[in-house]
Design an enzyme around this catalytic site. Structure first.
Site, PDB file in Angstrom:
ATOM      1  N   GLN A 138       7.927  -5.732   1.404  1.00  0.00           N
ATOM      2  CA  GLN A 138       6.859  -5.067   2.152  1.00  0.00           C
ATOM      3  C   GLN A 138       6.199  -6.043   3.104  1.00  0.00           C
ATOM      4  O   GLN A 138       5.954  -7.197   2.764  1.00  0.00           O
ATOM      5  CB  GLN A 138       5.817  -4.479   1.198  1.00  0.00           C
ATOM      6  CG  GLN A 138       6.255  -3.170   0.579  1.00  0.00           C
ATOM      7  CD  GLN A 138       5.213  -2.577  -0.339  1.00  0.00           C
ATOM      8  OE1 GLN A 138       5.493  -2.341  -1.508  1.00  0.00           O
ATOM      9  NE2 GLN A 138       4.016  -2.331   0.172  1.00  0.00           N
ATOM     10  N   SER A 139       5.890  -5.549   4.302  1.00  0.00           N
ATOM     11  CA  SER A 139       5.305  -6.412   5.315  1.00  0.00           C
ATOM     12  C   SER A 139       4.674  -5.565   6.404  1.00  0.00           C
ATOM     13  O   SER A 139       5.021  -4.400   6.583  1.00  0.00           O
ATOM     14  CB  SER A 139       6.378  -7.319   5.921  1.00  0.00           C
ATOM     15  OG  SER A 139       5.846  -8.132   6.944  1.00  0.00           O
ATOM     16  N   SER A 164       4.292 -14.965  11.263  1.00  0.00           N
ATOM     17  CA  SER A 164       3.814 -13.597  11.476  1.00  0.00           C
ATOM     18  C   SER A 164       2.874 -13.215  10.341  1.00  0.00           C
ATOM     19  O   SER A 164       2.730 -12.066   9.978  1.00  0.00           O
ATOM     20  CB  SER A 164       4.997 -12.625  11.546  1.00  0.00           C
ATOM     21  OG  SER A 164       5.773 -12.714  10.377  1.00  0.00           O
ATOM     22  N   THR A 168       1.980 -16.929   1.209  1.00  0.00           N
ATOM     23  CA  THR A 168       2.307 -18.159   0.494  1.00  0.00           C
ATOM     24  C   THR A 168       1.189 -19.158   0.726  1.00  0.00           C
ATOM     25  O   THR A 168       0.861 -19.481   1.864  1.00  0.00           O
ATOM     26  CB  THR A 168       3.642 -18.746   0.985  1.00  0.00           C
ATOM     27  OG1 THR A 168       4.669 -17.765   0.798  1.00  0.00           O
ATOM     28  CG2 THR A 168       4.008 -19.988   0.202  1.00  0.00           C
ATOM     29  N   GLU A 325      10.223  -9.522  -9.737  1.00  0.00           N
ATOM     30  CA  GLU A 325      10.223 -10.060  -8.375  1.00  0.00           C
ATOM     31  C   GLU A 325      11.564 -10.754  -8.140  1.00  0.00           C
ATOM     32  O   GLU A 325      11.964 -11.619  -8.915  1.00  0.00           O
ATOM     33  CB  GLU A 325       9.067 -11.050  -8.228  1.00  0.00           C
ATOM     34  CG  GLU A 325       8.846 -11.591  -6.837  1.00  0.00           C
ATOM     35  CD  GLU A 325       7.568 -12.413  -6.775  1.00  0.00           C
ATOM     36  OE1 GLU A 325       6.512 -11.855  -6.395  1.00  0.00           O
ATOM     37  OE2 GLU A 325       7.608 -13.612  -7.130  1.00  0.00           O
TER      38      GLU A 325
END
Length: 487
Positions: A138-139, A164, A168, A325
């Protein structure tokens, strides 16, 4: 949560050497491996195509070795657990062997705790291992062009001086050093990648308005690793934190039990890692372990009676008991993906992620453009500012007062810690900001030069002096600092 390059298909989907290989040095040539999808090899192709596929597979493993080497050699957690690698300029396939060893050790640990499985547990394990999974990134960023999705790791973006936006942080890098991986949530339903994902959050976090979905059969996935939780936080959100309250509400006891740390050894942040070969068996065995320890008889009956008959039902179970994950090394570039809008994107999100196509759709008048500009100033998004300057007309009065939700006046925002010198220069050049105007709110009476000196920003100091900043207006405790900064 939370770069993809892809490799050939294999006859055996779970080869014994999937996580390891012979130590091989690739040297600095690996720095050239970036965004081109690598060739696939399939049965029936001619020898040339098959050879190209083998080369692609080798390169993927070589790149993956660098990602794992960076993680195992620099993550403080691996040093504490005795699993660290020696730091090197380049890493051979021993880095993949380290993953393989950790994965096998973690799988053996849960298998030993369980002992023999009964027939129902065996059937559940086989059902999970036979399932088709999909991975969901997801972004808010523009990660595809309609034909190919290209998703890069934080480490690769930093090396290429591109960003972008991301999730992290310094603590992640220090503890795990896993910032050369692309992060994915897991869809366990077995539905097609073109079907809308059943899950829109990961560990309570909404990571973006769009989901990019790929199959677990994608060749790039074969060099990835799985954790049962967010790798850094390593905790399953249970009860009221869970995404699917309608499901968790049916099994209140399970909901209370699911909120937990999943770790091996004494460190609760030591999330067990599993390579591609072992990941499905690991999920199955950890689910069985959870069920054996659970007091929720209704939930256990549901798993055995219904979750084995329905993909969406199994997904609800696994995404409630875990928040798995998946991590792909460095880069995923593929045409074999599906993009799903999950919700409308916010203007702030489009700016933060430098998603210019989305920004174009969201900015329909000058008021929107001004708000977008304020967001870009606050986040130091040079590319967004350049886009807005090229597409909209502004005046100084547009920025005389900050819109609702912004905490700093223009001059302070342009010069605070982390502010962009490019954006500052653009505003001063156009006369939209007065270089010597005193702040009226925070640090009242100071000027932009005070901020630049306070934050030790020599480039900003030079830009301000170029535009006529008066050093005589500096606060007395900043004058000597300016001399030291310019020395």
């Amino acid at each position: 949560m939370r770069v993809e390059t892809h490799s050939p298909s294999f006859t055996n989907p779970n080869p014994a050497e999937a996580c390891s290989g012979d130590p091989t040095e690739m040297g600095s040539r690996l720095s050239g491996v970036s965004r081109a999808p690598l060739p696939h090899a399939a049965a029936g192709r001619d020898g040339e195509a098959a050879a190209a596929g083998k080369i692609g597979a080798f390169l993927r493993k070589a790149v993956a070795a660098q990602s794992y080497g960076l993680m195992f050699a620099n993550g403080k957690l691996f040093e504490a657990t005795g699993d660290a690698l020696e730091k090197r300029e380049q890493y051979g396939f021993s880095a993949l062997k380290r993953l393989d060893g950790l994965s096998r050790r973690n799988l053996d640990a849960v298998a030993a705790r369980l002992g023999a499985l009964d027939s129902a547990e065996q059937a559940l394990k086989q059902h999970i291992m036979a399932g088709a999974w999909h991975f969901r990134h997801q972004s808010n960023a523009a990660l595809d062009d309609g034909e190919k999705a290209t998703i890069a790791s934080n480490h690769l973006l930093s090396r290429q001086a591109r960003s972008s936006g991301g999730n992290t942080f310094a603590d992640d890098k220090a503890l795990l050093s896993n910032h050369d991986f692309v992060f994915f949530g897991v869809e366990f339903s077995g539905r097609d990648k073109n079907d809308k994902p059943l899950n829109h959050k990961h560990s309570t976090m909404d990571f973006g308005a769009n989901a990019y979905v790929v199959s677990d059969a994608l060749p790039a996935c074969r060099n990835g690793y799985l954790t049962l939780t967010d790798h850094f936080f390593n905790r399953v959100p249970g009860g009221r934190e869970a995404e699917h309250q309608d499901f968790v509400g049916r099994f209140a006891q399970m909901g209370r039990e699911s909120g937990r740390w999943i770790h091996e050894g004494k460190y609760r942040q030591n999330a067990p890692l599993f390579c591609y070969r072992d990941m499905k068996a690991a999920v199955a065995l950890h689910l069985i372990e959870f069920m054996r320890n659970s007091q929720d008889e209704a939930f256990k009956a549901y798993v055995f009676d219904q979750a084995t008959q329905s993909g969406p039902a199994l997904d609800r179970v696994l995404n409630s008991v875990f928040q798995a994950e998946f991590h792909i090394p460095r880069l995923m570039a593929t045409t074999d993906y599906a993009k799903h809008p999950l919700r409308p994107m916010l203007l702030k999100e489009a700016v933060d992620s430098v998603n210019l196509p989305a920004l174009s759709d969201l900015v329909s008048n000058r008021g929107d453009a001004v708000t977008a500009m304020w967001h870009a100033i606050n986040k130091g998004k040079d590319e967004v500012v350049a886009y807005l300057l090229g597409n909209w007309q502004f005046e100084a009065k547009d920025f005389s007062h900050a819109p609702a939700g912004f905490y700093h006046e223009l001059n302070y925002a342009l010069s605070e810690s982390g502010a962009s010198v490019y954006i500052l220069d653009q505003f001063l050049s156009r006369g939209w900001a007065a270089v010597n105007a005193p702040f009226e709110h925070v640090n009242r009476g100071d000027t932009m030069l005070d901020n630049a000196v306070k934050y030790g920003n020599r480039e900003m100091v030079a830009a301000l002096i170029k535009h006529g900043a008066d050093r005589n207006l500096l606060s007395k405790w900043h004058k000597s600092d300016l001399d030291a900064l310019l020395a």
